[in-house]
Design an enzyme around this catalytic site. Structure first.
Site, PDB file in Angstrom:
ATOM      1  N   GLY A  82       0.787  -1.227   0.000  1.00 60.21           N
ATOM      2  CA  GLY A  82       0.000   0.000   0.000  1.00 60.21           C
ATOM      3  C   GLY A  82       0.819   1.276   0.000  1.00 60.21           C
ATOM      4  O   GLY A  82       0.247   2.373   0.043  1.00 60.21           O
ATOM      5  N   GLU A 128       5.104  -5.916   1.653  1.00 60.85           N
ATOM      6  CA  GLU A 128       4.535  -6.338   0.359  1.00 60.85           C
ATOM      7  C   GLU A 128       4.298  -5.154  -0.576  1.00 60.85           C
ATOM      8  O   GLU A 128       3.170  -4.903  -1.003  1.00 60.85           O
ATOM      9  CB  GLU A 128       3.199  -7.060   0.591  1.00 60.85           C
ATOM     10  N   PRO A 129       5.332  -4.403  -0.916  1.00 58.56           N
ATOM     11  CA  PRO A 129       5.114  -3.249  -1.802  1.00 58.56           C
ATOM     12  C   PRO A 129       4.896  -3.690  -3.249  1.00 58.56           C
ATOM     13  O   PRO A 129       5.529  -4.628  -3.720  1.00 58.56           O
ATOM     14  CB  PRO A 129       6.430  -2.470  -1.692  1.00 58.56           C
ATOM     15  N   GLY A 130       3.975  -3.039  -3.929  1.00 58.27           N
ATOM     16  CA  GLY A 130       3.816  -3.262  -5.364  1.00 58.27           C
ATOM     17  C   GLY A 130       3.994  -1.939  -6.071  1.00 58.27           C
ATOM     18  O   GLY A 130       4.996  -1.650  -6.717  1.00 58.27           O
ATOM     19  N   TYR A 169     -11.231   3.972 -10.691  1.00 61.19           N
ATOM     20  CA  TYR A 169     -10.949   4.655  -9.410  1.00 61.19           C
ATOM     21  C   TYR A 169     -10.903   6.179  -9.551  1.00 61.19           C
ATOM     22  O   TYR A 169     -10.548   6.863  -8.593  1.00 61.19           O
ATOM     23  CB  TYR A 169      -9.585   4.217  -8.850  1.00 61.19           C
ATOM     24  N   CYS A 219     -16.479   1.645 -26.887  1.00 64.25           N
ATOM     25  CA  CYS A 219     -17.822   2.211 -26.994  1.00 64.25           C
ATOM     26  C   CYS A 219     -18.470   2.378 -25.631  1.00 64.25           C
ATOM     27  O   CYS A 219     -19.435   1.680 -25.304  1.00 64.25           O
ATOM     28  CB  CYS A 219     -18.666   1.317 -27.893  1.00 64.25           C
ATOM     29  N   TYR A 235      -0.664  -1.956 -11.754  1.00 64.50           N
ATOM     30  CA  TYR A 235      -2.089  -2.105 -12.049  1.00 64.50           C
ATOM     31  C   TYR A 235      -2.425  -1.509 -13.414  1.00 64.50           C
ATOM     32  O   TYR A 235      -3.494  -0.944 -13.608  1.00 64.50           O
ATOM     33  CB  TYR A 235      -2.943  -1.492 -10.919  1.00 64.50           C
TER      34      TYR A 235
HETATM   35  N1  LLP Z   1      -0.567  -6.964  -0.199  1.00 66.04           N
HETATM   36  C1  LLP Z   1      -1.893  -7.218  -0.285  1.00 66.04           C
HETATM   37  C2  LLP Z   1      -2.476  -8.230   0.604  1.00 66.04           C
HETATM   38  C3  LLP Z   1      -2.685  -6.518  -1.207  1.00 66.04           C
HETATM   39  O1  LLP Z   1      -3.997  -6.770  -1.281  1.00 66.04           O
HETATM   40  C4  LLP Z   1      -2.086  -5.540  -2.043  1.00 66.04           C
HETATM   41  C5  LLP Z   1      -2.884  -4.814  -3.026  1.00 66.04           C
HETATM   42  C6  LLP Z   1      -0.696  -5.311  -1.928  1.00 66.04           C
HETATM   43  C7  LLP Z   1       0.025  -6.039  -0.990  1.00 66.04           C
HETATM   44  C8  LLP Z   1       0.048  -4.328  -2.780  1.00 66.04           C
HETATM   45  O2  LLP Z   1      -0.412  -3.022  -2.642  1.00 66.04           O
HETATM   46  P1  LLP Z   1       0.479  -1.838  -3.291  1.00 66.04           P
HETATM   47  O3  LLP Z   1       1.779  -1.785  -2.523  1.00 66.04           O
HETATM   48  O4  LLP Z   1       0.706  -2.169  -4.715  1.00 66.04           O
HETATM   49  O5  LLP Z   1      -0.348  -0.607  -3.129  1.00 66.04           O
HETATM   50  N2  LLP Z   1      -6.020  -1.995  -8.638  1.00 66.04           N
HETATM   51  C9  LLP Z   1      -5.857  -0.971  -7.618  1.00 66.04           C
HETATM   52  C10 LLP Z   1      -5.018  -1.466  -6.454  1.00 66.04           C
HETATM   53  C11 LLP Z   1      -5.533  -2.721  -5.812  1.00 66.04           C
HETATM   54  C12 LLP Z   1      -4.595  -3.217  -4.742  1.00 66.04           C
HETATM   55  C13 LLP Z   1      -5.012  -4.510  -4.201  1.00 66.04           C
HETATM   56  N3  LLP Z   1      -4.137  -5.025  -3.207  1.00 66.04           N
HETATM   57  C14 LLP Z   1      -5.239   0.249  -8.260  1.00 66.04           C
HETATM   58  O6  LLP Z   1      -5.049   0.262  -9.479  1.00 66.04           O
HETATM   59  O7  LLP Z   1      -4.969   1.249  -7.580  1.00 66.04           O
END
Ligand code: LLP
Length: 428
Positions: A240, A274-276, A317, A356, A385
């Site tokens: 997050g 858990e960074p994405g 979003y 469309c 994403y």
């Molecule tokens: N760990 C868990 C359990 C999660 O559910 C998520 C994201 C992450 C880690 C990674 O979160 P990050 O660091 O990437 O923010 N599609 C949406 C985001 C959905 C995220 C779902 N879970 C968007 O485009 O903003």
């Protein structure tokens, strides 16, 4: 920090110009910078180094096998949410003992596959799932490890309601007040060693404060559990961590770490992160070409060859991705990535795709320099994403992905063909 820069009035990804990329692979195309991805991963790892954490890159944010390979080689571990993601990580050749598996709907097949792969940790989201995991581990004659995902009931008011998960009324995890009963019921299980706690607050979380509040709550829980005789070795604080969709908008890894590290140091806990998004978002642009411009009432539309099928975040979003032409007009300065800044001679436009649906837009009411047919635009911060949420709606083949390393361009996923659209319908 990223490696998308204007040089001689042309946008470059590392050493390759956006124009050359479009010429070689066409548009729309996702363009990733290897140096940016690795730079973000290293910055994150360094910021939290005092905790010696396991950093599990969140595969759901960016799942291309070549990217996973790149991050795996840099020392990254992985957070997955499905059997498909497990297969991707395995195909990338990563050691499965570096995988944490979350998700509320793990099926028997997915659990069996993860048991066979020998993953590090199952992040369990409810009682029924724990019992099923224990049954399947027993059947496989395996011993596995689990963390209980606890819902700490804190949230960030800035997080979109679709991506806020840490509140009480969500499908994720179990409520804090059920945690002790959970350990009571399952901590002596024969097949599953339950010795960890997992949280994930939502995504993105724009300030360290919600982490601080949640971690304090969970540390209290852990202390209480330990006092009651349960062994807790590991705390997974989830992902997050926000990314800069506009310049200097999000806290850096260092800003988060400054608040989080002191809370967790010396607690005799293995920490998982858990960074994405913070690693992936600014590591890619979506490169697209203007097909037509037109007017509708008072509005100016710039119609491009990318669409909500390629990048759905604005439609779902209301996400704002900075958009700008890849060539600057004579003498024009490189843009600061700020949507609210005036552009000299700018025209207010909606950048839209060809699907469309009125919901198909990539940016609305944006001030952009005058544009015409054939101009190339970069949609920034598209690495997380982005491609992973793309679809074939309207029978649009998905865009290719390219990885730039210095002066080298490598296609890491080819453009889909029309045959790719319906092949699974023909071999039935
Ligand atoms: N760990 C868990 C359990 C999660 O559910 C998520 C994201 C992450 C880690 C990674 O979160 P990050 O660091 O990437 O923010 N599609 C949406 C985001 C959905 C995220 C779902 N879970 C968007 O485009 O903003």
């Amino acid at each position: 920090m990223d490696y998308f820069e204007y040089k001689n009035a042309l946008l470059h990804c590392e050493g390759v110009s956006a124009g050359d990329i479009a010429d070689q692979v066409g548009t729309p195309v996702y363009v990733y910078s290897a140096a940016t991805l690795l730079g973000h991963y290293t910055a994150f790892a360094e910021a939290f180094a005092a905790l010696e954490p396991v950093i599990c890159f969140s595969v759901k944010s960016l799942a291309n096998v070549h990217i996973l390979k790149l991050l795996g080689r840099a020392g990254c571990s992985f957070d997955i949410v499905s059997g498909g993601e497990l297969a991707r990580v395995r195909t990338a050749g990563v050691d499965c003992s570096r995988i944490a598996f979350a998700g509320v709907a793990k099926t028997d097949r997915e659990i069996r596959e993860a048991i066979d792969a020998g993953i590090m940790l199952f992040n369990v989201e409810c009682e029924a799932e724990f019992e099923n995991l224990s049954r399947l581990a027993g059947e496989a004659g395996a011993q596995v490890r689990a963390a209980l995902r606890v819902n700490p009931d804190v949230y960030d008011p800035q997080t979109h309601r679709y991506t806020a998960t840490g509140k009480k009324e969500t499908k994720f995890g179990v409520d804090l007040d059920r945690a002790e009963a959970f350990f009571e019921a399952y901590s002596r299980d024969q097949h599953v060693r339950l010795d960890a706690v997992h949280i994930h607050l939502g995504s993105p979380i724009y300030s360290p404060d919600p982490y601080v509040r949640a971690i304090r709550k969970i540390l209290e829980l852990i202390e209480h559990l330990r006092t009651s005789g349960y062994e807790i070795t590991t705390f997974d604080i989830g992902g997050g961590f926000a990314a800069d969709y506009e310049q200097a908008q999000a806290p850096t890894a260092g800003d988060y770490a400054a608040q989080i590290v002191p809370l967790l140091e010396g607690k005799d806990l293995k920490i998982i992160l858990e960074p994405g998004r913070q690693i992936a978002a600014n590591a890619a642009i979506l490169l697209t070409r203007v097909v037509y411009t037109k007017q509708g009432g008072e509005k100016n539309f710039v119609i491009v060859d990318a669409a909500m099928t390629d990048l759905i975040r604005p439609s779902v979003y209301g996400a704002e991705h900075f958009i700008y032409p890849v060539s600057l007009r004579d003498g024009a300065p490189a843009p600061q990535r700020r949507i609210d800044l005036a552009v000299d001679g700018g025209v207010k436009v909606d950048v839209v795709g060809g699907v469309c649906e009125p919901a198909d837009f990539l940016g609305r009411d944006r001030l952009l320099p005058p544009l015409g047919r054939g101009d190339l635009l970069a949609i920034f911060s598209a690495g997380a994403y982005g491609f992973v949420m793309s679809s074939q709606y309207n029978a649009r083949p998905r865009a290719p992905e390219v990885l730039i390393e210095g002066d080298t361009l490598k296609v890491i996923r080819r453009r889909e063909t029309y045959e790719d659209l319906f092949a699974p319908e023909l071999d039935v």
